[in-house]
Design a protein around this motif. Structure first.
Motif, PDB file in Angstrom:
ATOM      1  N   UNK A  50       0.819  -1.189   0.000  1.00  0.00           N
ATOM      2  CA  UNK A  50       0.000   0.000   0.000  1.00  0.00           C
ATOM      3  C   UNK A  50       0.869   1.262   0.000  1.00  0.00           C
ATOM      4  N   UNK A  51       0.324   2.309  -0.565  1.00  0.00           N
ATOM      5  CA  UNK A  51       1.096   3.520  -0.832  1.00  0.00           C
ATOM      6  C   UNK A  51       1.645   4.195   0.419  1.00  0.00           C
ATOM      7  N   UNK A  52       0.952   4.079   1.525  1.00  0.00           N
ATOM      8  CA  UNK A  52       1.420   4.711   2.767  1.00  0.00           C
ATOM      9  C   UNK A  52       2.728   4.095   3.262  1.00  0.00           C
ATOM     10  N   UNK A  53       3.076   2.930   2.745  1.00  0.00           N
ATOM     11  CA  UNK A  53       4.317   2.275   3.137  1.00  0.00           C
ATOM     12  C   UNK A  53       5.533   3.112   2.770  1.00  0.00           C
ATOM     13  N   UNK A  54       5.385   4.036   1.851  1.00  0.00           N
ATOM     14  CA  UNK A  54       6.494   4.917   1.482  1.00  0.00           C
ATOM     15  C   UNK A  54       6.999   5.692   2.701  1.00  0.00           C
ATOM     16  N   UNK A  55       6.119   6.004   3.630  1.00  0.00           N
ATOM     17  CA  UNK A  55       6.510   6.726   4.851  1.00  0.00           C
ATOM     18  C   UNK A  55       7.408   5.834   5.707  1.00  0.00           C
ATOM     19  N   UNK A  56       7.026   4.583   5.862  1.00  0.00           N
ATOM     20  CA  UNK A  56       7.829   3.634   6.638  1.00  0.00           C
ATOM     21  C   UNK A  56       9.174   3.412   5.953  1.00  0.00           C
ATOM     22  N   UNK A  57       9.156   3.245   4.639  1.00  0.00           N
ATOM     23  CA  UNK A  57      10.395   3.022   3.889  1.00  0.00           C
ATOM     24  C   UNK A  57      11.348   4.208   4.033  1.00  0.00           C
ATOM     25  N   UNK A  58      10.820   5.421   4.022  1.00  0.00           N
ATOM     26  CA  UNK A  58      11.665   6.611   4.188  1.00  0.00           C
ATOM     27  C   UNK A  58      12.309   6.614   5.571  1.00  0.00           C
ATOM     28  N   UNK A  59      11.546   6.238   6.578  1.00  0.00           N
ATOM     29  CA  UNK A  59      12.078   6.178   7.941  1.00  0.00           C
ATOM     30  C   UNK A  59      13.195   5.145   8.040  1.00  0.00           C
TER      31      UNK A  59
END
Length: 113
Positions: A50-59
């Motif tokens: 899901x697209x919100x995973x980009x936030x986790x990946x950035x972290x």
């Protein structure tokens, strides 16, 4: 007599996956200009659902290596990171490992050009 026409409806159902994980080493400076990001030695591109995973990946990426976030879009799942080539590769590998081990994602191999 012709058979009746059938209508096909396609639905996008995102799974838990990292679909693109690519490092561009030493890109042409024009690419930085077109993207509107700071010029560094490498660019890392990730696409996640899901697209919100980009936030986790950035972290995960910024904690794993000395990289900056060039672009993050939680609505499309796009993440662009920048830094030295080895740092970007390390960050991308860390994201892959975290998503696979902790969140049971399907991952993509880190590719490089």
């Amino acid at each position: 007599m012709e058979p009746p026409k059938q209508r096909v409806i396609q639905e996008y159902v995102p799974g838990k996956q990292l679909t693109l994980c690519h490092v561009i080493a030493n890109p042409d400076p024009m690419l930085y200009s077109k993207l509107g990001i700071e010029e560094r030695q490498a660019i890392g591109i990730l696409t996640l659902t899901p697209t919100e995973t980009a936030i986790i990946a950035a972290d995960v990426a910024t904690k794993a290596a000395n990289v900056g976030i060039g672009y993050l879009d939680r609505f499309t799942g796009s993440l662009v990171i920048t830094g030295e080539v080895s740092a970007v590769e390390m960050a991308m590998s860390a994201v892959n490992a975290f998503l696979e081990e902790k969140l049971q994602f399907s991952i993509a191999a880190v590719t490089r050009s």
